[in-house]
Design a protein around this motif. Structure first.
Motif, PDB file in Angstrom:
ATOM      1  N   ALA A 122     -20.139   1.400  24.314  1.00 57.43           N
ATOM      2  CA  ALA A 122     -20.909   1.905  25.452  1.00 57.43           C
ATOM      3  C   ALA A 122     -20.270   1.511  26.777  1.00 57.43           C
ATOM      4  CB  ALA A 122     -22.345   1.380  25.383  1.00 57.43           C
ATOM      5  N   GLY A 123     -19.805   0.271  26.885  1.00 53.11           N
ATOM      6  CA  GLY A 123     -19.241  -0.203  28.135  1.00 53.11           C
ATOM      7  C   GLY A 123     -17.900   0.409  28.473  1.00 53.11           C
ATOM      8  N   TYR A 124     -17.071   0.657  27.463  1.00 49.05           N
ATOM      9  CA  TYR A 124     -15.733   1.170  27.751  1.00 49.05           C
ATOM     10  C   TYR A 124     -15.683   2.694  27.797  1.00 49.05           C
ATOM     11  CZ  TYR A 124     -10.768   2.061  27.540  1.00 49.05           C
ATOM     12  OH  TYR A 124      -9.511   2.520  27.825  1.00 49.05           O
ATOM     13  N   VAL A 125     -16.314   3.357  26.835  1.00 52.39           N
ATOM     14  CA  VAL A 125     -16.224   4.818  26.767  1.00 52.39           C
ATOM     15  C   VAL A 125     -17.030   5.462  27.892  1.00 52.39           C
ATOM     16  CG1 VAL A 125     -16.698   6.850  25.342  1.00 52.39           C
ATOM     17  CG2 VAL A 125     -15.789   4.769  24.290  1.00 52.39           C
ATOM     18  N   GLY A 126     -18.262   4.958  28.110  1.00 51.67           N
ATOM     19  CA  GLY A 126     -19.102   5.486  29.184  1.00 51.67           C
ATOM     20  C   GLY A 126     -19.605   6.893  28.892  1.00 51.67           C
ATOM     21  N   SER A 201      -4.100   4.180  23.891  1.00 52.60           N
ATOM     22  CA  SER A 201      -5.300   4.722  23.255  1.00 52.60           C
ATOM     23  C   SER A 201      -6.490   3.802  23.460  1.00 52.60           C
ATOM     24  CB  SER A 201      -5.060   4.918  21.760  1.00 52.60           C
ATOM     25  OG  SER A 201      -4.865   3.665  21.121  1.00 52.60           O
ATOM     26  N   THR A 202      -7.692   4.375  23.333  1.00 47.65           N
ATOM     27  CA  THR A 202      -8.922   3.584  23.493  1.00 47.65           C
ATOM     28  C   THR A 202      -9.010   2.445  22.485  1.00 47.65           C
ATOM     29  OG1 THR A 202     -10.135   5.422  24.485  1.00 47.65           O
ATOM     30  CG2 THR A 202     -11.437   3.687  23.415  1.00 47.65           C
ATOM     31  N   PRO A 203      -8.764   2.691  21.178  1.00 42.86           N
ATOM     32  CA  PRO A 203      -8.833   1.564  20.231  1.00 42.86           C
ATOM     33  C   PRO A 203      -7.842   0.454  20.558  1.00 42.86           C
ATOM     34  CG  PRO A 203      -8.872   3.656  19.062  1.00 42.86           C
ATOM     35  CD  PRO A 203      -8.545   3.964  20.482  1.00 42.86           C
ATOM     36  N   TRP A 204      -6.637   0.825  21.042  1.00 41.90           N
ATOM     37  CA  TRP A 204      -5.630  -0.193  21.366  1.00 41.90           C
ATOM     38  C   TRP A 204      -6.077  -1.034  22.548  1.00 41.90           C
ATOM     39  CZ3 TRP A 204      -2.502  -1.830  25.318  1.00 41.90           C
ATOM     40  CH2 TRP A 204      -1.406  -2.638  24.965  1.00 41.90           C
ATOM     41  N   ILE A 205      -6.597  -0.394  23.576  1.00 49.04           N
ATOM     42  CA  ILE A 205      -7.053  -1.135  24.764  1.00 49.04           C
ATOM     43  C   ILE A 205      -8.222  -2.054  24.402  1.00 49.04           C
ATOM     44  CG2 ILE A 205      -8.141  -0.897  27.026  1.00 49.04           C
ATOM     45  CD1 ILE A 205      -6.570   1.668  27.419  1.00 49.04           C
ATOM     46  N   MET A 206      -9.136  -1.547  23.598  1.00 47.34           N
ATOM     47  CA  MET A 206     -10.285  -2.373  23.219  1.00 47.34           C
ATOM     48  C   MET A 206      -9.848  -3.570  22.384  1.00 47.34           C
ATOM     49  SD  MET A 206     -13.105   0.601  22.407  1.00 47.34           S
ATOM     50  CE  MET A 206     -14.452  -0.522  22.117  1.00 47.34           C
ATOM     51  N   ARG A 207      -8.868  -3.350  21.521  1.00 47.75           N
ATOM     52  CA  ARG A 207      -8.419  -4.436  20.652  1.00 47.75           C
ATOM     53  C   ARG A 207      -7.548  -5.448  21.402  1.00 47.75           C
ATOM     54  NH1 ARG A 207      -5.844  -1.562  17.544  1.00 47.75           N
ATOM     55  NH2 ARG A 207      -3.681  -2.085  18.000  1.00 47.75           N
ATOM     56  N   LYS A 208      -6.686  -4.972  22.291  1.00 55.26           N
ATOM     57  CA  LYS A 208      -5.721  -5.843  22.955  1.00 55.26           C
ATOM     58  C   LYS A 208      -6.231  -6.455  24.263  1.00 55.26           C
ATOM     59  CE  LYS A 208      -2.150  -5.573  20.175  1.00 55.26           C
ATOM     60  NZ  LYS A 208      -1.536  -6.778  19.551  1.00 55.26           N
TER      61      LYS A 208
END
Length: 300
Positions: A122-126, A201-208
């Motif tokens: 919710a916080g990152y995707v918006g 990518s979104t998953p990479w940014i969220m993970r890293k």
């Protein structure tokens, strides 16, 4: 590579160094050291409690005349006395540590997993995704826990894993809200914007980038989640909607209440109550200490 070489390589790895530094920072404060020791003792009870218990948790003790030793006061033979069924209270306390801790850890882990996933997304995707997820969180906040748990247990039965699932699937809501707020702040940092600009990518940014910067808060909320799960499980046990055959500290208090001996048989009710309080308090202090000991921003 030999086992000694593997151990040496692990000790010098980045993960091991970070873990050692975090533990050193965590144990700087005296109150945190005390909480760590108490929690370590309780965890040890959960691991080896049944092995060191003087009796089985459901073995009924009898006198030389063959009568049940009901409400026997503490003695050398029974350091915490016996209950209304003649069972040794110390043995039930040691057996109950494992069931109570497993309930807290499983439910706390489930709460953390759901809350972290919902809050980060919710916080990152918006956008619409955030609106949908946060409306769902609001809906979950509108569900009263105890009545809802009673209804679910009525349908699915009062089993151990049913209780764990109910705790985890309902109580994650407070974690999601706080994690979302934290992620919204991290989103504005330059390295996040730079990663987006480079096409990450979104998953990479969220993970890293996102996850390492909320790890401290996640640790705090995991500790709080485990403590909350233990408290709520004790509450459900007290009102009689959990498995009565699983020896937990909450069940011990409920049994004393049903027997009408909460005040008279203090050796039956006082120890499990103290253990629940110490466990929850130690978890919170340890989680709070870890969060406060590692406030530095993480840029990967």
């Amino acid at each position: 590579m030999s086992i000694a070489d593997k151990v040496h390589a692990y000790r010098n790895s980045d993960l091991a160094i970070i873990a050692r530094r975090a533990l050193e920072n965590l144990l700087e404060e005296r109150i945190t050291r005390v909480a760590f020791v108490i929690l370590a003792i309780i965890l040890l009870m959960g691991l080896i409690g049944p092995a060191i218990a003087p009796y089985s948790y459901n073995t009924q003790q009898t006198t030389d005349d063959g009568d049940l030793m009901r409400y026997a006061e503490p003695s050398l033979e029974h350091p915490l006395g016996t209950n209304d069924r003649g069972e040794d209270v110390l043995s039930r306390l040691l057996y109950g540590a494992r069931a109570t801790l497993i309930t807290g850890l499983l439910a706390g882990g489930l709460m953390m997993t759901i809350g972290l996933t919902v809050g980060m997304t919710a916080g990152y995707v918006g956008g619409r995704t955030e609106s949908f997820l946060m409306r769902f969180v609001d809906f979950m906040y509108g569900i009263p826990f105890i009545p809802f748990a009673i209804v679910l247990i009525t349908f699915f039965g009062a089993g151990f894993y049913t209780t764990v699932a109910i705790l985890g699937l309902v109580l994650w809501r407070f974690i999601a809200r706080v994690i979302r707020s934290q992620v919204l702040q991290i989103n504005q940092r330059p390295y996040i914007m730079a990663a987006r600009a480079t096409g990450a990518s979104t998953p990479w940014i969220m993970r890293k980038h996102i996850l390492p910067n909320i790890a401290n808060m996640a640790a705090l909320f995991f500790a709080m989640g485990v403590g909350l799960a233990i408290l709520e499980q004790a509450g459900l046990s007290f009102i009689g909607v959990t498995d009565p055959f699983t020896p937990t500290w909450g069940i011990m208090i409920r049994n004393a209440n049903q027997a009408g001996r909460i005040a008279e048989a203090w050796w039956w009710t006082f120890p499990p109550g103290i253990m629940i309080a110490l466990t929850v308090l130690s978890l919170y202090l340890l989680g709070r200490g870890y969060e406060g000991s590692s406030d530095d921003e993480v840029v990967v």
